[in-house]
Motif scaffolding. Structure first.
Motif, PDB file in Angstrom:
ATOM      1  N   SER A  13     -15.630  -2.965   5.093  1.00  0.00           N
ATOM      2  CA  SER A  13     -15.477  -2.815   6.531  1.00  0.00           C
ATOM      3  C   SER A  13     -13.993  -2.664   6.831  1.00  0.00           C
ATOM      4  O   SER A  13     -13.172  -3.443   6.363  1.00  0.00           O
ATOM      5  N   ARG A  14     -13.640  -1.673   7.591  1.00  0.00           N
ATOM      6  CA  ARG A  14     -12.239  -1.438   7.891  1.00  0.00           C
ATOM      7  C   ARG A  14     -11.795  -2.161   9.156  1.00  0.00           C
ATOM      8  O   ARG A  14     -10.657  -2.110   9.551  1.00  0.00           O
ATOM      9  N   ARG A  15     -12.711  -2.853   9.744  1.00  0.00           N
ATOM     10  CA  ARG A  15     -12.417  -3.589  10.968  1.00  0.00           C
ATOM     11  C   ARG A  15     -11.459  -4.740  10.662  1.00  0.00           C
ATOM     12  O   ARG A  15     -11.667  -5.519   9.733  1.00  0.00           O
ATOM     13  N   GLY A  16     -10.388  -4.840  11.400  1.00  0.00           N
ATOM     14  CA  GLY A  16      -9.420  -5.910  11.208  1.00  0.00           C
ATOM     15  C   GLY A  16      -8.401  -5.625  10.123  1.00  0.00           C
ATOM     16  O   GLY A  16      -7.522  -6.431   9.883  1.00  0.00           O
ATOM     17  N   LEU A  17      -8.500  -4.454   9.465  1.00  0.00           N
ATOM     18  CA  LEU A  17      -7.548  -4.093   8.423  1.00  0.00           C
ATOM     19  C   LEU A  17      -6.510  -3.133   8.966  1.00  0.00           C
ATOM     20  O   LEU A  17      -6.802  -2.306   9.829  1.00  0.00           O
ATOM     21  N   TYR A  18      -5.295  -3.233   8.437  1.00  0.00           N
ATOM     22  CA  TYR A  18      -4.258  -2.274   8.785  1.00  0.00           C
ATOM     23  C   TYR A  18      -4.347  -1.152   7.762  1.00  0.00           C
ATOM     24  O   TYR A  18      -4.151  -1.362   6.567  1.00  0.00           O
ATOM     25  N   LEU A  19      -4.668   0.052   8.233  1.00  0.00           N
ATOM     26  CA  LEU A  19      -4.857   1.204   7.360  1.00  0.00           C
ATOM     27  C   LEU A  19      -3.633   2.111   7.434  1.00  0.00           C
ATOM     28  O   LEU A  19      -3.298   2.641   8.488  1.00  0.00           O
ATOM     29  N   LEU A  20      -2.983   2.281   6.297  1.00  0.00           N
ATOM     30  CA  LEU A  20      -1.756   3.063   6.252  1.00  0.00           C
ATOM     31  C   LEU A  20      -1.976   4.542   6.517  1.00  0.00           C
ATOM     32  O   LEU A  20      -1.108   5.201   7.089  1.00  0.00           O
ATOM     33  N   GLU A  21      -3.127   5.081   6.099  1.00  0.00           N
ATOM     34  CA  GLU A  21      -3.301   6.531   6.201  1.00  0.00           C
ATOM     35  C   GLU A  21      -3.316   7.043   7.641  1.00  0.00           C
ATOM     36  O   GLU A  21      -3.089   8.218   7.878  1.00  0.00           O
ATOM     37  N   ASN A  22      -3.552   6.190   8.611  1.00  0.00           N
ATOM     38  CA  ASN A  22      -3.587   6.603  10.015  1.00  0.00           C
ATOM     39  C   ASN A  22      -2.392   6.077  10.794  1.00  0.00           C
ATOM     40  O   ASN A  22      -2.460   5.961  12.005  1.00  0.00           O
ATOM     41  N   SER A  23      -1.326   5.776  10.126  1.00  0.00           N
ATOM     42  CA  SER A  23      -0.230   5.055  10.753  1.00  0.00           C
ATOM     43  C   SER A  23       1.113   5.737  10.523  1.00  0.00           C
ATOM     44  O   SER A  23       1.277   6.471   9.548  1.00  0.00           O
ATOM     45  N   PRO A  24       2.093   5.472  11.391  1.00  0.00           N
ATOM     46  CA  PRO A  24       3.453   5.955  11.129  1.00  0.00           C
ATOM     47  C   PRO A  24       4.049   5.320   9.870  1.00  0.00           C
ATOM     48  O   PRO A  24       5.054   5.785   9.362  1.00  0.00           O
ATOM     49  N   LEU A  25       3.412   4.275   9.360  1.00  0.00           N
ATOM     50  CA  LEU A  25       3.894   3.598   8.153  1.00  0.00           C
ATOM     51  C   LEU A  25       3.251   4.160   6.886  1.00  0.00           C
ATOM     52  O   LEU A  25       3.406   3.590   5.808  1.00  0.00           O
ATOM     53  N   LYS A  26       2.568   5.273   6.990  1.00  0.00           N
ATOM     54  CA  LYS A  26       1.940   5.890   5.817  1.00  0.00           C
ATOM     55  C   LYS A  26       3.015   6.184   4.769  1.00  0.00           C
ATOM     56  O   LYS A  26       4.093   6.673   5.083  1.00  0.00           O
ATOM     57  N   CYS A  27       2.699   5.884   3.531  1.00  0.00           N
ATOM     58  CA  CYS A  27       3.641   6.122   2.436  1.00  0.00           C
ATOM     59  C   CYS A  27       3.862   7.620   2.267  1.00  0.00           C
ATOM     60  O   CYS A  27       2.910   8.387   2.171  1.00  0.00           O
ATOM     61  N   PRO A  28       5.125   8.051   2.210  1.00  0.00           N
ATOM     62  CA  PRO A  28       5.393   9.484   2.060  1.00  0.00           C
ATOM     63  C   PRO A  28       5.230   9.994   0.629  1.00  0.00           C
ATOM     64  O   PRO A  28       5.219  11.195   0.408  1.00  0.00           O
ATOM     65  N   PHE A  29       5.057   9.111  -0.336  1.00  0.00           N
ATOM     66  CA  PHE A  29       5.071   9.504  -1.736  1.00  0.00           C
ATOM     67  C   PHE A  29       3.664   9.628  -2.304  1.00  0.00           C
ATOM     68  O   PHE A  29       2.759   8.897  -1.927  1.00  0.00           O
ATOM     69  N   HIS A  30       3.510  10.553  -3.236  1.00  0.00           N
ATOM     70  CA  HIS A  30       2.209  10.808  -3.851  1.00  0.00           C
ATOM     71  C   HIS A  30       2.289  10.499  -5.334  1.00  0.00           C
ATOM     72  O   HIS A  30       3.177  10.988  -6.020  1.00  0.00           O
ATOM     73  N   SER A  31       1.353   9.704  -5.808  1.00  0.00           N
ATOM     74  CA  SER A  31       1.318   9.406  -7.244  1.00  0.00           C
ATOM     75  C   SER A  31       0.129  10.114  -7.874  1.00  0.00           C
ATOM     76  O   SER A  31      -0.953  10.161  -7.306  1.00  0.00           O
ATOM     77  N   TYR A  32       0.353  10.654  -9.044  1.00  0.00           N
ATOM     78  CA  TYR A  32      -0.707  11.346  -9.768  1.00  0.00           C
ATOM     79  C   TYR A  32      -1.316  10.482 -10.855  1.00  0.00           C
ATOM     80  O   TYR A  32      -2.291  10.873 -11.480  1.00  0.00           O
ATOM     81  N   SER A  33      -0.734   9.318 -11.100  1.00  0.00           N
ATOM     82  CA  SER A  33      -1.263   8.443 -12.140  1.00  0.00           C
ATOM     83  C   SER A  33      -0.994   6.991 -11.768  1.00  0.00           C
ATOM     84  O   SER A  33      -0.194   6.698 -10.888  1.00  0.00           O
ATOM     85  N   ASP A  34      -1.670   6.086 -12.463  1.00  0.00           N
ATOM     86  CA  ASP A  34      -1.447   4.661 -12.221  1.00  0.00           C
ATOM     87  C   ASP A  34      -0.019   4.265 -12.561  1.00  0.00           C
ATOM     88  O   ASP A  34       0.548   3.395 -11.921  1.00  0.00           O
ATOM     89  N   ALA A  35       0.563   4.908 -13.565  1.00  0.00           N
ATOM     90  CA  ALA A  35       1.952   4.602 -13.933  1.00  0.00           C
ATOM     91  C   ALA A  35       2.913   4.927 -12.792  1.00  0.00           C
ATOM     92  O   ALA A  35       3.900   4.218 -12.577  1.00  0.00           O
ATOM     93  N   GLU A  36       2.627   5.981 -12.058  1.00  0.00           N
ATOM     94  CA  GLU A  36       3.480   6.360 -10.933  1.00  0.00           C
ATOM     95  C   GLU A  36       3.290   5.465  -9.719  1.00  0.00           C
ATOM     96  O   GLU A  36       4.139   5.422  -8.837  1.00  0.00           O
ATOM     97  N   ASN A  37       2.167   4.748  -9.644  1.00  0.00           N
ATOM     98  CA  ASN A  37       1.896   3.891  -8.484  1.00  0.00           C
ATOM     99  C   ASN A  37       2.991   2.867  -8.250  1.00  0.00           C
ATOM    100  O   ASN A  37       3.413   2.645  -7.117  1.00  0.00           O
ATOM    101  N   SER A  38       3.438   2.200  -9.314  1.00  0.00           N
ATOM    102  CA  SER A  38       4.465   1.175  -9.118  1.00  0.00           C
ATOM    103  C   SER A  38       5.784   1.808  -8.695  1.00  0.00           C
ATOM    104  O   SER A  38       6.504   1.238  -7.877  1.00  0.00           O
ATOM    105  N   ASN A  39       6.101   3.010  -9.206  1.00  0.00           N
ATOM    106  CA  ASN A  39       7.313   3.710  -8.760  1.00  0.00           C
ATOM    107  C   ASN A  39       7.203   4.076  -7.282  1.00  0.00           C
ATOM    108  O   ASN A  39       8.174   3.975  -6.536  1.00  0.00           O
ATOM    109  N   CYS A  40       6.025   4.513  -6.873  1.00  0.00           N
ATOM    110  CA  CYS A  40       5.810   4.857  -5.461  1.00  0.00           C
ATOM    111  C   CYS A  40       5.936   3.629  -4.569  1.00  0.00           C
ATOM    112  O   CYS A  40       6.507   3.705  -3.484  1.00  0.00           O
TER     113      CYS A  40
END
Length: 132
Positions: A13-40
Motif C-alpha cells: 500500500s502506498r498510502r502514508g509513504l513518501y514516493l520519490l518518483e512523483n516528487s521534486p526529490l526524485k533521484c536524478p541518477f540511473h543505475s543499471y546494476s545493483d553495484a551502481e545502486n550504492s554509487n547512485c
C-alpha cells in the motif's frame, strides 16, 4: 526526525509513504546494476547537499556529480527548481517523520534518508559536549 524506509512491491500500500518518483526529490541518477545502486545513493546524498546547502541549481549539481561519479543522469528525470526541492524538504521536516518507499536496497531513496539523518538527527543521535 523519525525516518524509515519501506521496500515497495506490487502489493504494498502506498498510502502514508513518501514516493520519490512523483516528487521534486526524485533521484536524478540511473543505475543499471545493483553495484551502481550504492554509487547512485552516495551521489544522490551529495546532490541534495549541493542543492540545499551550497545553493546549486539541481540540473547543474546532477550533471557535475554524474561526471564525477561516472554514473548516468536518468532520461526520465526532469530537473526541478531549487525552490521546489527546498519546499519539499521543509514539508517533510515540518511533519517530523517520513516513511520513504523504495524499490531496491540500497535505493536512491537511501540517499534522501542519509541526508535527512545528517541534517536533522534524532535527539538520541546528538552528543553533548562540555567546554573545559
Amino acid at each position: 526526525m523519525n525516518i524509515k524506509l519501506k521496500k515497495l512491491s506490487r502489493s504494498t500500500s502506498r498510502r502514508g509513504l513518501y514516493l520519490l518518483e512523483n516528487s521534486p526529490l526524485k533521484c536524478p541518477f540511473h543505475s543499471y546494476s545493483d553495484a551502481e545502486n550504492s554509487n547512485c545513493a552516495k551521489a544522490y546524498k551529495a546532490y541534495l547537499y549541493a542543492v540545499l546547502e551550497l545553493n546549486q541549481k539541481p540540473r547543474d549539481a546532477a550533471l557535475k556529480l554524474s561526471k564525477q561519479c561516472k554514473i548516468l543522469v536518468s532520461g526520465r528525470w526532469k530537473s526541478p527548481t531549487r525552490a521546489a526541492v527546498v519546499g519539499e524538504i521543509r514539508k517533510i521536516v515540518r511533519q517530523g517523520s517520513v516513511v520513504i518507499g523504495t524499490h531496491r536496497a540500497p535505493d536512491p531513496g537511501h540517499g534522501l534518508a542519509a541526508y535527512l539523518r545528517w541534517k536533522y538527527p534524532d535527539a538520541d543521535q546528538l552528543e553533548l559536549t562540555h567546554a573545559r
